[in-house]
Design a protein around this motif. Structure first.
Motif, PDB file in Angstrom:
ATOM      1  N   ALA A  28     -61.320  26.881 -74.797  1.00 56.06           N
ATOM      2  CA  ALA A  28     -61.773  27.726 -75.886  1.00 56.06           C
ATOM      3  C   ALA A  28     -63.135  28.420 -75.613  1.00 56.06           C
ATOM      4  CB  ALA A  28     -61.671  26.927 -77.071  1.00 56.06           C
ATOM      5  N   ARG A  29     -64.098  27.667 -74.860  1.00 55.70           N
ATOM      6  CA  ARG A  29     -65.291  28.182 -74.440  1.00 55.70           C
ATOM      7  C   ARG A  29     -65.048  29.381 -73.429  1.00 55.70           C
ATOM      8  NH1 ARG A  29     -70.531  29.416 -75.928  1.00 55.70           N
ATOM      9  NH2 ARG A  29     -71.720  29.299 -74.163  1.00 55.70           N
ATOM     10  N   THR A  30     -64.230  29.190 -72.550  1.00 55.96           N
ATOM     11  CA  THR A  30     -64.022  30.257 -71.373  1.00 55.96           C
ATOM     12  C   THR A  30     -63.440  31.291 -72.260  1.00 55.96           C
ATOM     13  OG1 THR A  30     -63.764  28.630 -69.918  1.00 55.96           O
ATOM     14  CG2 THR A  30     -62.845  30.696 -69.439  1.00 55.96           C
ATOM     15  N   ILE A  31     -62.511  31.322 -73.061  1.00 53.87           N
ATOM     16  CA  ILE A  31     -61.906  32.454 -73.777  1.00 53.87           C
ATOM     17  C   ILE A  31     -62.886  33.169 -74.431  1.00 53.87           C
ATOM     18  CG2 ILE A  31     -59.982  33.104 -75.288  1.00 53.87           C
ATOM     19  CD1 ILE A  31     -58.378  30.684 -74.239  1.00 53.87           C
ATOM     20  N   TRP A  32     -63.655  32.257 -75.320  1.00 54.20           N
ATOM     21  CA  TRP A  32     -64.642  32.906 -76.208  1.00 54.20           C
ATOM     22  C   TRP A  32     -65.739  33.850 -75.259  1.00 54.20           C
ATOM     23  CZ3 TRP A  32     -64.011  33.994 -80.869  1.00 54.20           C
ATOM     24  CH2 TRP A  32     -65.290  34.410 -81.629  1.00 54.20           C
ATOM     25  N   THR A  33     -66.060  33.325 -74.241  1.00 57.18           N
ATOM     26  CA  THR A  33     -67.143  33.929 -73.347  1.00 57.18           C
ATOM     27  C   THR A  33     -66.389  35.050 -72.726  1.00 57.18           C
ATOM     28  OG1 THR A  33     -67.915  31.715 -72.556  1.00 57.18           O
ATOM     29  CG2 THR A  33     -68.420  33.922 -71.250  1.00 57.18           C
ATOM     30  N   ILE A  34     -65.365  35.324 -72.312  1.00 59.62           N
ATOM     31  CA  ILE A  34     -64.718  36.551 -71.989  1.00 59.62           C
ATOM     32  C   ILE A  34     -64.454  37.446 -73.149  1.00 59.62           C
ATOM     33  CG2 ILE A  34     -62.563  37.437 -71.237  1.00 59.62           C
ATOM     34  CD1 ILE A  34     -61.961  34.808 -69.688  1.00 59.62           C
ATOM     35  N   ARG A  35     -64.230  36.981 -74.241  1.00 54.46           N
ATOM     36  CA  ARG A  35     -64.178  37.898 -75.401  1.00 54.46           C
ATOM     37  C   ARG A  35     -65.674  38.314 -75.798  1.00 54.46           C
ATOM     38  NH1 ARG A  35     -65.281  38.236 -80.966  1.00 54.46           N
ATOM     39  NH2 ARG A  35     -63.498  39.316 -82.164  1.00 54.46           N
ATOM     40  N   ALA A  36     -66.620  37.682 -75.815  1.00 59.52           N
ATOM     41  CA  ALA A  36     -68.104  38.020 -76.056  1.00 59.52           C
ATOM     42  C   ALA A  36     -68.425  39.264 -74.940  1.00 59.52           C
ATOM     43  CB  ALA A  36     -69.040  37.217 -75.909  1.00 59.52           C
ATOM     44  N   ASP A  37     -67.919  38.872 -73.581  1.00 61.73           N
ATOM     45  CA  ASP A  37     -68.274  39.878 -72.487  1.00 61.73           C
ATOM     46  C   ASP A  37     -67.650  41.300 -72.659  1.00 61.73           C
ATOM     47  OD1 ASP A  37     -70.008  38.019 -71.175  1.00 61.73           O
ATOM     48  OD2 ASP A  37     -68.267  37.387 -69.848  1.00 61.73           O
ATOM     49  N   GLU A  38     -66.180  41.275 -72.983  1.00 59.28           N
ATOM     50  CA  GLU A  38     -65.636  42.326 -73.486  1.00 59.28           C
ATOM     51  C   GLU A  38     -66.220  43.203 -74.562  1.00 59.28           C
ATOM     52  OE1 GLU A  38     -62.912  43.874 -72.283  1.00 59.28           O
ATOM     53  OE2 GLU A  38     -62.276  42.327 -70.841  1.00 59.28           O
ATOM     54  N   TRP A  39     -66.583  42.417 -75.764  1.00 59.49           N
ATOM     55  CA  TRP A  39     -67.317  43.020 -76.647  1.00 59.49           C
ATOM     56  C   TRP A  39     -68.412  43.589 -76.443  1.00 59.49           C
ATOM     57  CZ3 TRP A  39     -64.306  43.659 -80.920  1.00 59.49           C
ATOM     58  CH2 TRP A  39     -64.856  44.104 -81.920  1.00 59.49           C
ATOM     59  N   ASN A  40     -69.374  43.000 -75.742  1.00 58.39           N
ATOM     60  CA  ASN A  40     -70.605  43.508 -75.190  1.00 58.39           C
ATOM     61  C   ASN A  40     -70.583  44.686 -74.433  1.00 58.39           C
ATOM     62  OD1 ASN A  40     -72.114  41.542 -76.842  1.00 58.39           O
ATOM     63  ND2 ASN A  40     -72.264  40.020 -74.973  1.00 58.39           N
ATOM     64  N   TYR A  41     -69.560  44.697 -73.707  1.00 60.93           N
ATOM     65  CA  TYR A  41     -69.285  45.820 -72.675  1.00 60.93           C
ATOM     66  C   TYR A  41     -68.864  47.080 -73.306  1.00 60.93           C
ATOM     67  CZ  TYR A  41     -67.259  48.734 -69.166  1.00 60.93           C
ATOM     68  OH  TYR A  41     -66.832  49.708 -68.509  1.00 60.93           O
ATOM     69  N   ALA A  42     -68.038  46.776 -74.413  1.00 66.60           N
ATOM     70  CA  ALA A  42     -67.461  48.059 -75.267  1.00 66.60           C
ATOM     71  C   ALA A  42     -68.540  48.683 -75.905  1.00 66.60           C
ATOM     72  CB  ALA A  42     -66.397  47.510 -76.259  1.00 66.60           C
ATOM     73  N   ALA A  43     -69.508  47.675 -76.574  1.00 67.19           N
ATOM     74  CA  ALA A  43     -70.603  48.095 -77.328  1.00 67.19           C
ATOM     75  C   ALA A  43     -71.573  49.033 -76.676  1.00 67.19           C
ATOM     76  CB  ALA A  43     -71.158  46.839 -78.012  1.00 67.19           C
ATOM     77  N   GLN A  44     -71.693  48.638 -75.418  1.00 64.92           N
ATOM     78  CA  GLN A  44     -72.807  49.137 -74.319  1.00 64.92           C
ATOM     79  C   GLN A  44     -72.188  50.445 -74.003  1.00 64.92           C
ATOM     80  OE1 GLN A  44     -76.072  48.247 -73.809  1.00 64.92           O
ATOM     81  NE2 GLN A  44     -76.374  50.204 -72.933  1.00 64.92           N
TER      82      GLN A  44
END
Length: 760
Positions: A28-44
């Protein structure tokens, strides 16, 4: 050993759960980290894209604004307007206005009319005084560049974004507006190279919330105001930023990156669907989550299989204990005394009620002999039932005894043998306290007896029926009226037992009892006739009915009360007859005569006919009363009344006025002749002597006649005139009739002759 197995099995289960939870938490931690990275990348990425687009738009608008500023500066010089038109156009409009996406530039005067046109010469004749940019400058409420609301061009018909500046005279007064147009297709071409995924795009708004363009959604929302919506409020308040919001237009959730366009009143935002942003993450999450779930299930499954048998045994043991506890709880809370006694009458089980009734604690009961519990006397009373139960015969009987507190209890005892292989192993005993029920039964019996005696003693008939209309009760009076016995009527339809008929035409009347059940309301008294079942005797009754309801208001039947009014009806009819007829002669009295006379006068007036009023008086009647007595006088009056009725028509009215005075009303005559003929018949009826109490008497009469309308138009007038003519007949010699002739004339004598006519 069982305790150790249980302890270690539980530890193993907890360990397996902890390991599986650890695996789940790691994934779950790994999946959530990947989600946060995807979200930050999209926002940037969206923020960089918004910045790049904003810079391009700002540069294009700066260029266009400088061109408009130059045009406004040139047209503000008076000497420019002194130049020839073609030269003036070349001076005012240079090649800098030919930017990509820019349309023609127009110069408007103070009235909004086009005076200079960067396009064809002469200028097109169009007025723009109604545009928002013109009114803003004309009112003096705006300075500098004005970005107008996107509108269809009045020149080309295409959607444009008007951009304008005001120009002024040398004295600083408003001279007009320089307006240029940027085609909205320019923005779509600028944003057209972007591919942001489904339900994503770029939006350009005015700072007041008006939509300029939404790519790639077309021009359907161009010019629409989104002022006051949650997203627009954030755009206006924060200026620059990124957030997740829901579109007011289509309800889609998107990642918004927004910023103002340079120094212009415009807001640019890049809106990417959250589903598009997280599309790759969803696929990765499903794969990793499925693998993690597989590991977790495998870990728990192995541990579960290892301890399955031990757990099943523990569950069975727990269920047995739970069943025993539930059984004990149920039996202890039952209002009956429940126990089990073996073949030697020693206790194996007893519930809490034994303690309440006999004062012995349940834990002391096992092994106790039944005689020790009941005592010698009560045990001896129950011994015959116990012996038969031990032989395999179920026993059910009632018994009254005093409990440990001295309270008398009336009980219902049940002994049920417990047999196995044909041999009795023991007895199930259930003893229920029915003292309250017995008390209520006694009270109910007393109440029913009082009701029965009351219904039998009242003078009215009472009929009860159930909700289906079947008779359930008849009291003795109802039996007398209907001819039905209560036991015969029970179960029969109430309409069959009580058949109420109309007293006028003998038609069957609707049952008031059924009406009461259908309406749920009491029915007032209904007058009718009840026919006796066997004798056929008819009884006049008044029936009232009321519904019978239970405590919930539901109709469960009805009761009808029938009052025998036969004698009352006969009496009422007799009284009504006496009110209009003479009690001695049964002739109409003066009240009925008045009614018939009024009717006859009205009929004569309508038909143009005559009617006659005769007053008669017996000659010598007083002597008969004085010499022979009033009984003979009454007999004379009766016989004379009969002769008088025989001498007139059926349509005529013969009335006894009082004493020996009679009145005859003759309606529907054609003149005096028929009345005189009737008078002769009346005189002739007295030719035969009267036989009174063994004596033969000759009685004469005197009479007077008055005619309508010759002698009066009211019955009172006719009565007076006939009465005066009668007294004239008495004075003139009696045994005659005299016809009234007028107030100043002597009445005319009417005599009988051999031909039955009349002479004067």
């Amino acid at each position: 050993m069982p305790f150790l197995r249980q302890f270690f099995s539980h530890r193993l289960i907890w360990l397996a759960l902890l390991v599986s939870l650890g695996i789940g938490a790691l994934f779950a931690r790994t999946i959530w980290t990947i989600r946060a990275d995807e979200w930050n990348y999209a926002a940037q990425t969206n923020a960089n894209l918004a910045r790049t687009l904003e810079q391009g738009l700002s540069w294009a608008l700066d260029t266009f604004d400088k061109s408009l500023e130059g045009v406004a500066r040139e047209v503000g010089r008076p000497e420019v307007w002194a130049l020839p038109p073609d030269l003036r156009a070349r001076v005012v409009f240079d090649n800098s206005l030919r930017a990509r996406g820019a349309g023609d530039v127009l110069v408007l005067d103070t009235l909004g009319n086009v005076v200079l046109d960067s396009g064809p010469l002469p200028p097109r004749r169009v007025n723009f005084a109604d545009r928002d940019y013109f009114t803003a400058f004309q009112s003096g409420g705006h300075q500098g560049l004005f970005v107008g609301k996107p509108v269809p061009s009045r020149v080309t018909g295409l959607n444009i974004l008007p951009v304008s500046r005001a120009y002024y005279r040398p004295d600083g007064s408003f001279a007009g507006v320089v307006v240029g147009a940027i085609s909205l297709s320019y923005f779509n071409e600028l944003f057209g190279s972007l591919d942001m995924g489904p339900h994503s795009g770029v939006n350009l708004f005015r700072s007041d919330g008006v939509v300029i363009t939404r790519f790639p959604y077309g021009d359907a929302d161009v010019g629409r105001s989104l002022a006051g919506t949650p997203n627009m409020i954030r755009f206006q308040k924060e200026g620059t930023g990124t957030f997740i919001g829901t579109s007011t237009i289509d309800g889609m959730e998107r990642l918004y990156s927004f910023r103002p366009v340079g120094r212009y009143p415009l807001i640019l935002n890049v809106a990417q669907s959250t589903d598009t942003v997280l599309a790759k993450w969803y696929r990765s999450a499903w794969v990793l989550g499925g693998f993690a779930l597989l590991l977790m299930v495998s870990c728990v499954g192995l541990a579960t299989l290892f301890v399955r048998e031990l757990t099943l045994r523990q569950q069975v043991s727990a269920r047995l204990r739970e069943a025993e506890r539930n059984t004990r709880t149920i039996l202890d809370n039952m209002p009956s005394m429940i126990g089990y006694w073996d073949a030697g009458l020693r206790n194996r089980f007893a519930n809490q009620v034994y303690f309440e009734w006999f004062g012995v604690r349940p834990e002391r009961m096992p092994g106790m002999h039944l005689s020790d519990l009941l005592g010698p006397e009560l045990f001896a009373q129950n011994k015959p039932f116990l012996d038969r139960a031990l032989l395999g015969e179920p026993q059910l009987f009632e018994r009254t005894f005093a409990d440990v507190h001295g309270v008398a209890r009336h009980t219902m005892a049940s002994y049920l043998p417990d047999t196995e292989g044909g041999k009795v192993r023991g007895i199930f005993v259930q003893v229920t306290d029915i003292s309250e029920r017995k008390r209520m039964e006694d009270e109910l019996f007393d109440e029913k007896e009082r009701v029965r005696l009351t219904l039998q003693s009242i003078g009215d008939a009472v009929v009860c029926a159930d909700a289906h209309g079947a008779v359930t009760y008849l009291n003795p009076v109802a039996e007398r009226l209907t001819g039905w016995q209560a036991f015969d009527a029970a179960g029969h339809n109430v309409d069959e037992v009580v058949n109420l008929r109309s007293p006028d035409n003998d038609a069957v009347l609707a049952s008031p009892l059924r009406q009461a059940m259908e309406q749920g309301l009491a029915v007032e008294a209904v007058r009718g006739v009840v026919l006796h079942r066997t004798s056929g005797q008819r009884f006049q009754v008044e029936e009232t009915s009321s519904p019978i309801t239970d405590r919930h208001g539901a109709v469960t039947g009805a009761v009808a009360v029938l009052r025998d009014v036969t004698e009352s009806v006969v009496m009422a009819e007799r009284m009504a007859h006496l009110a209009q007829y003479d009690a001695l002669t049964d002739l109409p009295n003066r009240v009925l005569l008045q009614d018939r006379a009024q009717l006859a006068i009205s009929q004569a007036r309508r038909d143009g006919k005559c009617l006659a009023v005769m007053y008669l008086d017996l000659d010598g009647f007083k002597d008969v009363n004085d010499t022979l007595g009033h009984d003979v006088g009454d007999l004379l009056l009766v016989q004379f009344a009969q002769r008088l009725k025989a001498a007139v028509r059926a349509s005529d009215t013969v009335c006894r006025q009082g004493g020996d005075e009679f009145v005859v009303l003759l309606p529907g005559l054609d003149g005096a002749e028929p009345a005189c003929s009737v008078a002769c018949k009346i005189l002739a009826s007295c030719d035969l002597p009267f036989e009174l109490a063994g004596r033969v008497l000759q009685i004469g009469l005197s009479g007077g006649i008055a005619l309508y309308p010759q002698h009066g138009d009211t019955f009172d007038a006719l009565s007076r005139h006939a009465d005066s003519a009668m007294y004239a007949a008495k004075r003139g010699g009696r045994m005659r009739f005299m016809l009234y002739r007028g107030p100043d004339e002597t009445p005319e004598v009417v005599l009988a002759d051999n031909a039955g006519g009349r002479v004067r």
